[in-house]
Design a protein around this motif. Structure first.
Motif, PDB file in Angstrom:
ATOM      1  N   ARG A  30       0.854  -1.191   0.000  1.00 47.45           N
ATOM      2  CA  ARG A  30       0.000   0.000   0.000  1.00 47.45           C
ATOM      3  C   ARG A  30       0.880   1.227   0.000  1.00 47.45           C
ATOM      4  N   PHE A  31       0.304   2.306  -0.531  1.00 47.85           N
ATOM      5  CA  PHE A  31       0.935   3.615  -0.403  1.00 47.85           C
ATOM      6  C   PHE A  31       0.020   4.422   0.519  1.00 47.85           C
ATOM      7  N   PRO A  32       0.547   4.847   1.686  1.00 45.66           N
ATOM      8  CA  PRO A  32      -0.330   5.448   2.700  1.00 45.66           C
ATOM      9  C   PRO A  32      -0.070   6.922   3.001  1.00 45.66           C
ATOM     10  N   PRO A  33      -0.365   7.825   2.066  1.00 47.43           N
ATOM     11  CA  PRO A  33      -0.075   9.239   2.335  1.00 47.43           C
ATOM     12  C   PRO A  33      -1.025   9.846   3.361  1.00 47.43           C
ATOM     13  N   GLU A  34      -0.502  10.818   4.072  1.00 49.89           N
ATOM     14  CA  GLU A  34      -1.369  11.624   4.915  1.00 49.89           C
ATOM     15  C   GLU A  34      -1.797  12.827   4.070  1.00 49.89           C
ATOM     16  N   PRO A  35      -3.100  13.080   3.939  1.00 49.59           N
ATOM     17  CA  PRO A  35      -3.520  14.182   3.048  1.00 49.59           C
ATOM     18  C   PRO A  35      -3.330  15.550   3.698  1.00 49.59           C
ATOM     19  N   ASN A  36      -2.073  15.881   3.984  1.00 46.89           N
ATOM     20  CA  ASN A  36      -1.781  17.177   4.600  1.00 46.89           C
ATOM     21  C   ASN A  36      -0.835  18.001   3.735  1.00 46.89           C
ATOM     22  N   GLY A  37      -0.787  17.680   2.458  1.00 50.72           N
ATOM     23  CA  GLY A  37       0.047  18.439   1.531  1.00 50.72           C
ATOM     24  C   GLY A  37       0.087  17.691   0.213  1.00 50.72           C
ATOM     25  N   LEU A  39       2.029  15.675  -2.901  1.00 47.60           N
ATOM     26  CA  LEU A  39       3.102  14.678  -2.932  1.00 47.60           C
ATOM     27  C   LEU A  39       4.355  15.267  -3.553  1.00 47.60           C
ATOM     28  N   HIS A  40       5.511  14.856  -3.015  1.00 50.83           N
ATOM     29  CA  HIS A  40       6.779  15.338  -3.557  1.00 50.83           C
ATOM     30  C   HIS A  40       7.612  14.171  -4.100  1.00 50.83           C
ATOM     31  N   ILE A  41       8.815  14.486  -4.507  1.00 52.97           N
ATOM     32  CA  ILE A  41       9.659  13.486  -5.175  1.00 52.97           C
ATOM     33  C   ILE A  41       9.951  12.291  -4.254  1.00 52.97           C
ATOM     34  N   GLY A  42      10.012  12.533  -2.933  1.00 57.05           N
ATOM     35  CA  GLY A  42      10.220  11.419  -1.999  1.00 57.05           C
ATOM     36  C   GLY A  42       9.041  10.451  -2.043  1.00 57.05           C
ATOM     37  N   HIS A  43       7.844  11.014  -2.114  1.00 60.98           N
ATOM     38  CA  HIS A  43       6.660  10.162  -2.227  1.00 60.98           C
ATOM     39  C   HIS A  43       6.684   9.387  -3.535  1.00 60.98           C
ATOM     40  N   ALA A  44       7.201  10.031  -4.589  1.00 60.03           N
ATOM     41  CA  ALA A  44       7.273   9.333  -5.879  1.00 60.03           C
ATOM     42  C   ALA A  44       8.093   8.054  -5.720  1.00 60.03           C
ATOM     43  N   CYS A 229       7.912   0.972   4.737  1.00 61.18           N
ATOM     44  CA  CYS A 229       7.950   2.366   5.168  1.00 61.18           C
ATOM     45  C   CYS A 229       9.402   2.848   5.253  1.00 61.18           C
ATOM     46  N   THR A 230       9.564   4.098   5.601  1.00 60.24           N
ATOM     47  CA  THR A 230      10.915   4.669   5.642  1.00 60.24           C
ATOM     48  C   THR A 230      11.575   4.383   6.995  1.00 60.24           C
ATOM     49  N   LEU A 231      12.904   4.509   6.994  1.00 58.44           N
ATOM     50  CA  LEU A 231      13.714   4.052   8.130  1.00 58.44           C
ATOM     51  C   LEU A 231      13.351   4.629   9.485  1.00 58.44           C
ATOM     52  N   GLY A 259      15.506   3.312   2.943  1.00 58.03           N
ATOM     53  CA  GLY A 259      16.047   4.662   3.105  1.00 58.03           C
ATOM     54  C   GLY A 259      15.228   5.673   2.323  1.00 58.03           C
ATOM     55  N   ARG A 260      14.877   6.777   2.979  1.00 55.06           N
ATOM     56  CA  ARG A 260      14.090   7.784   2.287  1.00 55.06           C
ATOM     57  C   ARG A 260      14.962   8.514   1.266  1.00 55.06           C
ATOM     58  N   LEU A 261      14.301   9.123   0.319  1.00 54.79           N
ATOM     59  CA  LEU A 261      15.020   9.880  -0.704  1.00 54.79           C
ATOM     60  C   LEU A 261      15.214  11.312  -0.236  1.00 54.79           C
ATOM     61  N   ASN A 262      16.461  11.746  -0.215  1.00 57.39           N
ATOM     62  CA  ASN A 262      16.773  13.151   0.007  1.00 57.39           C
ATOM     63  C   ASN A 262      17.511  13.641  -1.230  1.00 57.39           C
ATOM     64  N   SER A 269      10.406  18.519   2.988  1.00 54.00           N
ATOM     65  CA  SER A 269       9.521  18.448   4.147  1.00 54.00           C
ATOM     66  C   SER A 269       8.191  19.090   3.751  1.00 54.00           C
ATOM     67  N   LYS A 270       7.098  18.358   4.003  1.00 58.99           N
ATOM     68  CA  LYS A 270       5.795  18.904   3.623  1.00 58.99           C
ATOM     69  C   LYS A 270       5.521  20.217   4.341  1.00 58.99           C
ATOM     70  N   ARG A 271       5.970  20.288   5.599  1.00 60.05           N
ATOM     71  CA  ARG A 271       5.735  21.503   6.376  1.00 60.05           C
ATOM     72  C   ARG A 271       6.417  22.708   5.702  1.00 60.05           C
TER      73      ARG A 271
HETATM   74  P1  ATP Z   1       4.626  13.837   7.290  1.00 61.51           P
HETATM   75  O1  ATP Z   1       4.309  12.515   7.926  1.00 61.51           O
HETATM   76  O2  ATP Z   1       5.633  14.666   7.981  1.00 61.51           O
HETATM   77  O3  ATP Z   1       3.449  14.614   6.868  1.00 61.51           O
HETATM   78  P2  ATP Z   1       5.676  12.220   5.180  1.00 61.51           P
HETATM   79  O4  ATP Z   1       6.679  12.695   4.188  1.00 61.51           O
HETATM   80  O5  ATP Z   1       5.976  11.074   6.041  1.00 61.51           O
HETATM   81  O6  ATP Z   1       5.357  13.518   5.957  1.00 61.51           O
HETATM   82  P3  ATP Z   1       3.317  10.797   4.333  1.00 61.51           P
HETATM   83  O7  ATP Z   1       2.151  11.324   3.616  1.00 61.51           O
HETATM   84  O8  ATP Z   1       3.119  10.205   5.664  1.00 61.51           O
HETATM   85  O9  ATP Z   1       4.341  11.990   4.421  1.00 61.51           O
HETATM   86  O10 ATP Z   1       4.094   9.792   3.408  1.00 61.51           O
HETATM   87  C1  ATP Z   1       3.465   8.764   2.680  1.00 61.51           C
HETATM   88  C2  ATP Z   1       4.466   7.702   2.348  1.00 61.51           C
HETATM   89  O11 ATP Z   1       5.541   8.232   1.585  1.00 61.51           O
HETATM   90  C3  ATP Z   1       5.065   7.106   3.596  1.00 61.51           C
HETATM   91  O12 ATP Z   1       5.040   5.689   3.462  1.00 61.51           O
HETATM   92  C4  ATP Z   1       6.460   7.631   3.636  1.00 61.51           C
HETATM   93  O13 ATP Z   1       7.324   6.708   4.201  1.00 61.51           O
HETATM   94  C5  ATP Z   1       6.772   7.874   2.171  1.00 61.51           C
HETATM   95  N1  ATP Z   1       7.732   8.959   2.030  1.00 61.51           N
HETATM   96  C6  ATP Z   1       7.597  10.218   2.458  1.00 61.51           C
HETATM   97  N2  ATP Z   1       8.715  10.938   2.206  1.00 61.51           N
HETATM   98  C7  ATP Z   1       9.585  10.101   1.589  1.00 61.51           C
HETATM   99  C8  ATP Z   1      10.910  10.229   1.082  1.00 61.51           C
HETATM  100  N3  ATP Z   1      11.569  11.389   1.155  1.00 61.51           N
HETATM  101  N4  ATP Z   1      11.481   9.153   0.512  1.00 61.51           N
HETATM  102  C9  ATP Z   1      10.801   8.002   0.427  1.00 61.51           C
HETATM  103  N5  ATP Z   1       9.565   7.807   0.887  1.00 61.51           N
HETATM  104  C10 ATP Z   1       8.947   8.832   1.468  1.00 61.51           C
END
Ligand code: ATP
Ligand code: MG
Length: 550
Positions: A30-37, A39-44, A229-231, A259-262, A269-271
């Protein structure tokens, strides 16, 4: 791509083994975003990973909104996220899911923990709770409310649910171990009072589960087999496992961290991204300078190029910083292969071809792409007056300058060789026009007199051209790590990240384009028509120069 072609990453290895051994019959991610912003390249990266694994192994991937915090969440984000996932080329299994649709089950599981003596209602204030929690080096202390009876806890929990108590006055906590070396196990909060309207459940709830309580259980409800999920959540895994062990869940998902993508020169950071939008440093979440999927779309990145980039960076068990030049390389590579060519002049300088008859015009042709016969050839009107780039003319120059100089020749791409005679200036001494001559018979041929031009420049016919604005986008930050070391990321904004040019001239065919269409403007860069179709505007996707050393 088949699983056999390239070495498997650690997640693929685990999944392949689980499937082979029957530990898992069908992969469900699953892909589980929080709808608080947005999506960015890390989410991709996370999307490509979760949906990609499901594709590779014939499984399924859910899209689930982790909407447990109504204070920061909005429907606008839900819709934007769905659009982005689809645009990247993925389809979720079944309907979109929401954590909030499991709130009844989660509440009954909270009651179950209370009934079995594994959770209690705690009245410590936030400050007191912090004090009781201890530190990384010191154990915590038990809350004075820890020994409440199950009956009392059940009734207090019910009271919390019915809105009898104020926000912040009570929480439900798991009863685990205040002296655990893992702070996540020191009686973590499961439910908070939040008298907030929720975009899915309206005013039904005034208590909301914490992410930690909701997340693993949602995975269990959905039968997620591999919960990726991320580390930073590795330390939370023991809590998730404790909850799964102590609740009557229908399945036991296993969590794996990557490992998350930086990206350097980038903030993810969504914030902080929200701050850029809210404070007007950019023109919305889909500003082409934003590292959001919506921004990339508006900038002219293709889904295929973003997926390719995610494949290039791979999946590892450690965090790292990827060079943004690598992303730009993937985008350039895709556009080089696929973008039709066109000519555009950003700072136009008029050239009058004095030996070309005033009443004559021609229609010349140019290939749509140097190596792609499938892209249609372009028709280029030609006449006595053309525009060239102001930089492509000098009255005098040394040998290194291979463009138009008085007394010298240059080729107008796909058209004539011309020779410059004279520069016309205004009262301020600025060059406003160039007088030149065509060399007859040079369309597709070298000059008969053997004096070959040294360079080729782009041009646009003055009598029939497209007029438009060009947004020259560059990196939003000019600091390699705008996010690091307590720096104020706003002070790292590149003041030249957007330069607007309003008086551009392009081949006439560019007037008939549709929003999103991309081109290589020869010698200038890759551009795409802006998504707002009320005006003719092209956004620079990326320049031609590749800085990536792979
Ligand atoms: P926050 O929880 O601070 O709002 P978040 O970046 O964790 O921000 P989510 O919407 O919770 O945002 O993320 C959805 C999914 O995307 C999660 O499974 C998270 O691990 C993954 N994700 C978020 N940022 C990255 C990243 N930089 N690299 C890889 N995966 C990421
Ligand atoms: Mg998160």
């Amino acid at each position: 791509m088949s699983v056999e072609e390239k070495p498997l990453n650690f997640l693929e290895q685990i999944i392949k083994k689980d499937l082979a051994e029957g530990a898992c019959k069908k992969l469900v991610t699953r892909f589980p975003p929080e709808p608080n912003g947005y999506l960015h390249i890390g989410h991709a990266k996370s999307i490509c990973l979760n949906f990609g694994l499901a594709e590779t192994f014939g499984g399924e991937c859910n899209l689930r909104f982790d909407d447990t915090n109504p204070a920061k969440e909005e429907m606008e984000y839900v819709e934007a996220i769905k659009k982005d996932v689809e645009w990247l080329g993925y389809r979720w299994a079944g309907e979109v899911r929401y954590a909030s649709s499991y709130f009844d089950t989660l509440y009954s599981w909270a009651q179950h923990l209370v009934e079995t003596g594994k959770a209690y209602v705690c009245d410590l204030s936030a400050d007191e709770a912090r004090e009781y929690r201890g530190t990384l080096t010191e154990p915590g202390k038990n809350s004075p409310y820890r020994e409440r009876s199950a009956a009392e806890n059940l009734s207090l929990l019910e009271g919390m649910k019915c809105g009898e108590f104020d926000e912040g006055s009570r929480v439900l906590r798991a009863k685990i171990d205040m002296s655990s070396g893992n702070i996540n196990l020191r009686d973590p909060i499961l439910y908070r009072i939040r008298k907030q309207h929720h975009h899915q459940t309206g005013d039904k709830w005034c208590i909301y589960p914490t992410y930690d309580f909701a997340h693993g259980q949602e995975d269990a409800i959905e039968g997620i087999t591999h919960s990726i999920c991320t580390l930073e959540f590795a330390d939370h895994r023991p809590l998730y496992e404790w909850l799964i062990e102590n609740l009557p869940v229908p399945a036991k998902p296993k969590q794996y961290e990557f490992g998350r993508l930086n990206l350097n020169y980038t903030v993810t950071s969504k914030r902080k991204l929200k701050q850029l939008v809210d404070e007007g440093h950019v023109d919305g979440w889909d500003d082409p300078r934003m590292p959001t999927i919506a921004g990339y779309r508006r900038r002219g990145y293709s889904p295929a190029a973003l997926r390719k980039f995610c494949e290039m960076i791979g999946v590892t068990k450690s965090d790292g910083v990827v060079d943004v030049a690598m992303l730009e390389h993937a985008i350039r590579d895709d556009l080089d292969k696929n973008a039709p060519r066109a000519m555009c002049v950003i700072n136009p300088l008029k050239v009058v071809l004095t030996n070309y008859p005033e009443d004559k015009t021609e229609r010349l042709t140019a290939p749509g792409h140097p190596n792609r016969d499938d892209l249609p050839a372009r028709e280029l009107p030609f006449g006595r007056e053309v525009y060239i780039e102001a930089d492509d003319f000098r009255e005098e120059a040394n040998k290194k300058y291979k463009r138009l100089v008085i007394g010298k020749r240059v080729r107008l791409r796909s058209a004539y060789v011309i020779e410059a005679d004279e520069a016309i200036k205004n009262a301020a001494g600025e060059i406003v026009e160039v007088r030149a001559r065509i060399i007859e018979g040079t369309v597709g041929n070298d000059p008969e007199d053997g004096v070959k031009p040294k360079g080729v420049i782009q041009w646009v016919a003055a009598h029939e051209c497209a007029n438009f604005t060009v947004n020259l986008y560059d990196r939003l930050f000019n600091d390699v790590a705008p996010d690091a070391g307590g720096k104020d990321f706003l002070s790292c904004i590149n003041p030249d990240s957007l330069v607007v040019k309003t008086n551009c001239k392009g081949e006439v065919g560019l007037s008939a384009t549709t929003p999103g269409q991309g081109f290589q403007f020869e010698r200038e860069g890759y551009f795409c028509r802006d998504l707002d179709d009320s005006k003719l505007v092209f956004n620079r996707t990326i320049s031609l120069r590749d800085t990536f050393v792979g």
